[in-house]
Scaffold this motif. Structure first.
Motif, PDB file in Angstrom:
ATOM      1  N   CYS A 112       0.863  -1.175   0.000  1.00  0.00           N
ATOM      2  CA  CYS A 112       0.000   0.000   0.000  1.00  0.00           C
ATOM      3  C   CYS A 112       0.902   1.229   0.000  1.00  0.00           C
ATOM      4  CB  CYS A 112      -0.946   0.010   1.204  1.00  0.00           C
ATOM      5  SG  CYS A 112      -0.144   0.254   2.798  1.00  0.00           S
ATOM      6  N   GLN A 113       0.298   2.382  -0.229  1.00  0.00           N
ATOM      7  CA  GLN A 113       1.051   3.630  -0.225  1.00  0.00           C
ATOM      8  C   GLN A 113       0.074   4.786  -0.115  1.00  0.00           C
ATOM      9  OE1 GLN A 113       0.824   5.880  -3.084  1.00  0.00           O
ATOM     10  NE2 GLN A 113      -0.646   4.508  -4.053  1.00  0.00           N
ATOM     11  N   ASP A 114       0.568   5.926   0.378  1.00  0.00           N
ATOM     12  CA  ASP A 114      -0.277   7.110   0.495  1.00  0.00           C
ATOM     13  C   ASP A 114       0.284   8.281  -0.311  1.00  0.00           C
ATOM     14  OD1 ASP A 114       1.909   7.695   2.079  1.00  0.00           O
ATOM     15  OD2 ASP A 114       0.738   8.337   3.814  1.00  0.00           O
ATOM     16  N   LEU A 115       1.074   7.962  -1.324  1.00  0.00           N
ATOM     17  CA  LEU A 115       1.721   8.978  -2.151  1.00  0.00           C
ATOM     18  C   LEU A 115       0.882   9.349  -3.381  1.00  0.00           C
ATOM     19  CD1 LEU A 115       4.475  10.532  -2.421  1.00  0.00           C
ATOM     20  CD2 LEU A 115       5.211   8.653  -3.894  1.00  0.00           C
ATOM     21  N   ASN A 116       0.315   8.350  -4.044  1.00  0.00           N
ATOM     22  CA  ASN A 116      -0.388   8.578  -5.298  1.00  0.00           C
ATOM     23  C   ASN A 116      -1.819   8.031  -5.214  1.00  0.00           C
ATOM     24  OD1 ASN A 116      -1.389   8.649  -7.901  1.00  0.00           O
ATOM     25  ND2 ASN A 116       0.521   7.962  -8.837  1.00  0.00           N
ATOM     26  N   PRO A 117      -2.820   8.911  -5.043  1.00  0.00           N
ATOM     27  CA  PRO A 117      -4.205   8.448  -4.922  1.00  0.00           C
ATOM     28  C   PRO A 117      -4.769   7.831  -6.201  1.00  0.00           C
ATOM     29  CG  PRO A 117      -4.111  10.853  -4.935  1.00  0.00           C
ATOM     30  CD  PRO A 117      -2.693  10.351  -4.908  1.00  0.00           C
ATOM     31  N   ASP A 118      -4.076   7.961  -7.318  1.00  0.00           N
ATOM     32  CA  ASP A 118      -4.551   7.381  -8.568  1.00  0.00           C
ATOM     33  C   ASP A 118      -4.198   5.904  -8.716  1.00  0.00           C
ATOM     34  OD1 ASP A 118      -5.644   9.833  -9.349  1.00  0.00           O
ATOM     35  OD2 ASP A 118      -3.752  10.473 -10.247  1.00  0.00           O
ATOM     36  N   LEU A 119      -3.354   5.377  -7.832  1.00  0.00           N
ATOM     37  CA  LEU A 119      -2.963   3.966  -7.902  1.00  0.00           C
ATOM     38  C   LEU A 119      -3.932   3.112  -7.087  1.00  0.00           C
ATOM     39  CD1 LEU A 119       0.914   4.267  -7.585  1.00  0.00           C
ATOM     40  CD2 LEU A 119      -0.440   3.859  -9.645  1.00  0.00           C
ATOM     41  N   PRO A 120      -4.159   1.861  -7.517  1.00  0.00           N
ATOM     42  CA  PRO A 120      -5.131   1.003  -6.824  1.00  0.00           C
ATOM     43  C   PRO A 120      -4.739   0.618  -5.396  1.00  0.00           C
ATOM     44  CG  PRO A 120      -4.040  -0.210  -8.586  1.00  0.00           C
ATOM     45  CD  PRO A 120      -3.608   1.221  -8.712  1.00  0.00           C
ATOM     46  N   ASN A 121      -3.464   0.707  -5.042  1.00  0.00           N
ATOM     47  CA  ASN A 121      -3.040   0.335  -3.696  1.00  0.00           C
ATOM     48  C   ASN A 121      -2.973   1.545  -2.757  1.00  0.00           C
ATOM     49  OD1 ASN A 121      -0.754   1.566  -4.769  1.00  0.00           O
ATOM     50  ND2 ASN A 121       0.664   0.039  -3.997  1.00  0.00           N
ATOM     51  N   TYR A 122      -3.588   2.649  -3.162  1.00  0.00           N
ATOM     52  CA  TYR A 122      -3.594   3.860  -2.336  1.00  0.00           C
ATOM     53  C   TYR A 122      -4.448   3.661  -1.082  1.00  0.00           C
ATOM     54  CZ  TYR A 122      -4.433   8.581  -0.690  1.00  0.00           C
ATOM     55  OH  TYR A 122      -4.525   9.697   0.096  1.00  0.00           O
ATOM     56  N   VAL A 123      -3.924   4.104   0.048  1.00  0.00           N
ATOM     57  CA  VAL A 123      -4.666   4.172   1.307  1.00  0.00           C
ATOM     58  C   VAL A 123      -4.350   5.519   1.937  1.00  0.00           C
ATOM     59  CG1 VAL A 123      -4.717   1.675   1.695  1.00  0.00           C
ATOM     60  CG2 VAL A 123      -2.839   3.024   2.623  1.00  0.00           C
ATOM     61  N   SER A 124      -5.286   6.070   2.678  1.00  0.00           N
ATOM     62  CA  SER A 124      -5.035   7.382   3.286  1.00  0.00           C
ATOM     63  C   SER A 124      -4.110   7.282   4.483  1.00  0.00           C
ATOM     64  CB  SER A 124      -6.353   8.051   3.676  1.00  0.00           C
ATOM     65  OG  SER A 124      -7.044   7.253   4.606  1.00  0.00           O
ATOM     66  N   CYS A 125      -4.082   6.121   5.135  1.00  0.00           N
ATOM     67  CA  CYS A 125      -3.224   5.949   6.316  1.00  0.00           C
ATOM     68  C   CYS A 125      -2.613   4.551   6.290  1.00  0.00           C
ATOM     69  CB  CYS A 125      -4.043   6.157   7.585  1.00  0.00           C
ATOM     70  SG  CYS A 125      -3.040   6.082   9.081  1.00  0.00           S
ATOM     71  N   PRO A 126      -1.390   4.400   5.762  1.00  0.00           N
ATOM     72  CA  PRO A 126      -0.768   3.078   5.653  1.00  0.00           C
ATOM     73  C   PRO A 126      -0.661   2.317   6.981  1.00  0.00           C
ATOM     74  CG  PRO A 126       0.449   4.639   4.339  1.00  0.00           C
ATOM     75  CD  PRO A 126      -0.557   5.431   5.149  1.00  0.00           C
ATOM     76  N   SER A 127      -0.482   3.026   8.085  1.00  0.00           N
ATOM     77  CA  SER A 127      -0.336   2.328   9.365  1.00  0.00           C
ATOM     78  C   SER A 127      -1.629   1.636   9.789  1.00  0.00           C
ATOM     79  CB  SER A 127       0.137   3.287  10.454  1.00  0.00           C
ATOM     80  OG  SER A 127      -0.834   4.273  10.710  1.00  0.00           O
ATOM     81  N   GLN A 128      -2.751   2.015   9.190  1.00  0.00           N
ATOM     82  CA  GLN A 128      -4.026   1.367   9.504  1.00  0.00           C
ATOM     83  C   GLN A 128      -4.435   0.354   8.442  1.00  0.00           C
ATOM     84  OE1 GLN A 128      -6.852   4.504  10.225  1.00  0.00           O
ATOM     85  NE2 GLN A 128      -5.854   5.109  12.125  1.00  0.00           N
ATOM     86  N   ALA A 129      -3.610   0.160   7.453  1.00  0.00           N
ATOM     87  CA  ALA A 129      -3.903  -0.795   6.377  1.00  0.00           C
ATOM     88  C   ALA A 129      -3.405  -2.173   6.807  1.00  0.00           C
ATOM     89  CB  ALA A 129      -3.247  -0.352   5.079  1.00  0.00           C
ATOM     90  N   THR A 130      -4.230  -2.874   7.569  1.00  0.00           N
ATOM     91  CA  THR A 130      -3.820  -4.189   8.062  1.00  0.00           C
ATOM     92  C   THR A 130      -3.605  -5.132   6.888  1.00  0.00           C
ATOM     93  OG1 THR A 130      -6.114  -4.857   8.338  1.00  0.00           O
ATOM     94  CG2 THR A 130      -5.027  -3.889  10.258  1.00  0.00           C
ATOM     95  N   HIS A 131      -2.675  -6.012   7.043  1.00  0.00           N
ATOM     96  CA  HIS A 131      -2.317  -7.015   6.026  1.00  0.00           C
ATOM     97  C   HIS A 131      -1.686  -6.398   4.778  1.00  0.00           C
ATOM     98  CE1 HIS A 131      -4.443  -9.775   8.553  1.00  0.00           C
ATOM     99  NE2 HIS A 131      -5.552  -9.073   8.426  1.00  0.00           N
ATOM    100  N   ARG A 132      -1.172  -5.184   4.912  1.00  0.00           N
ATOM    101  CA  ARG A 132      -0.490  -4.523   3.800  1.00  0.00           C
ATOM    102  C   ARG A 132       0.809  -3.909   4.298  1.00  0.00           C
ATOM    103  NH1 ARG A 132      -3.046  -4.103  -1.169  1.00  0.00           N
ATOM    104  NH2 ARG A 132      -5.118  -4.950  -0.996  1.00  0.00           N
ATOM    105  N   PHE A 133       1.718  -3.667   3.374  1.00  0.00           N
ATOM    106  CA  PHE A 133       3.027  -3.112   3.697  1.00  0.00           C
ATOM    107  C   PHE A 133       3.227  -1.820   2.920  1.00  0.00           C
ATOM    108  CE2 PHE A 133       3.045  -7.612   4.246  1.00  0.00           C
ATOM    109  CZ  PHE A 133       3.596  -7.768   5.504  1.00  0.00           C
ATOM    110  N   ASP A 134       3.614  -0.777   3.623  1.00  0.00           N
ATOM    111  CA  ASP A 134       3.819   0.537   3.013  1.00  0.00           C
ATOM    112  C   ASP A 134       5.110   0.520   2.204  1.00  0.00           C
ATOM    113  OD1 ASP A 134       4.103   3.199   2.346  1.00  0.00           O
ATOM    114  OD2 ASP A 134       4.097   3.932   4.417  1.00  0.00           O
ATOM    115  N   ILE A 135       4.987   0.648   0.892  1.00  0.00           N
ATOM    116  CA  ILE A 135       6.138   0.623  -0.010  1.00  0.00           C
ATOM    117  C   ILE A 135       7.095   1.777   0.269  1.00  0.00           C
ATOM    118  CG2 ILE A 135       4.933   1.868  -1.851  1.00  0.00           C
ATOM    119  CD1 ILE A 135       7.498  -0.926  -2.441  1.00  0.00           C
TER     120      ILE A 135
END
Length: 145
Positions: free
Chosen positions: A55-78
């Protein structure tokens, strides 16, 4: 366990910040289960790739965008990287001090190609799950098989 090299372009396509690709590549961590095939080789039975759980919070146009990576359980902030890189994680003189190594510290320009460094794996038959040790974020994760 193995690594897969991803180019700068591939890393950018999943939202990696350009300043966190100083080596022009990023490595993915895989866990692969093999079964001997009786012909002197092996067949792949199961594979888990960290790259499939980003996941990532840099580019909202990408499908793995999240507003808060630390709350994206089961995902890793690139874009998660410790201050001063992998070496900063190991510097006991700065851990716990302001500006010291922390996965929650402000991001610095310390991105590395081996940004997670999986270094151990263990299988639990009771849970049918794989336990993976990630060195840089100092985490153990359990993956259902």
């Amino acid at each position: 366990m193995l690594w897969e090299r991803h180019t700068k372009e591939e890393a950018l396509a999943v939202g990696r910040s350009p300043e966190l690709i100083p080596d022009g590549e990023v490595w993915d961590n895989h866990v692969v289960e093999l079964r001997p095939n009786g012909k002197g080789g092996a067949d792949e039975v199961w594979t888990w790739k960290l790259w499939d759980h980003l996941c990532q919070d840099l580019n909202p146009d990408l499908p793995n965008y999240v507003s808060c990576p630390s709350q994206a359980t089961h995902r890793f902030d690139i874009n998660c990287c410790p201050v001063n890189g992998k070496q900063g994680c190991r510097d006991r003189t700065t851990i716990g001090k302001k500006g010291g190594a922390s996965s929650h510290a402000p991001q610095g320009k310390t991105g590395e190609k081996d940004w997670m460094h999986a270094n151990a794996v263990s299988y639990s038959a009771e849970r049918d799950a794989v336990l993976i040790s990630l060195n840089v974020p100092c985490e153990l994760i359990m993956v259902d098989r």
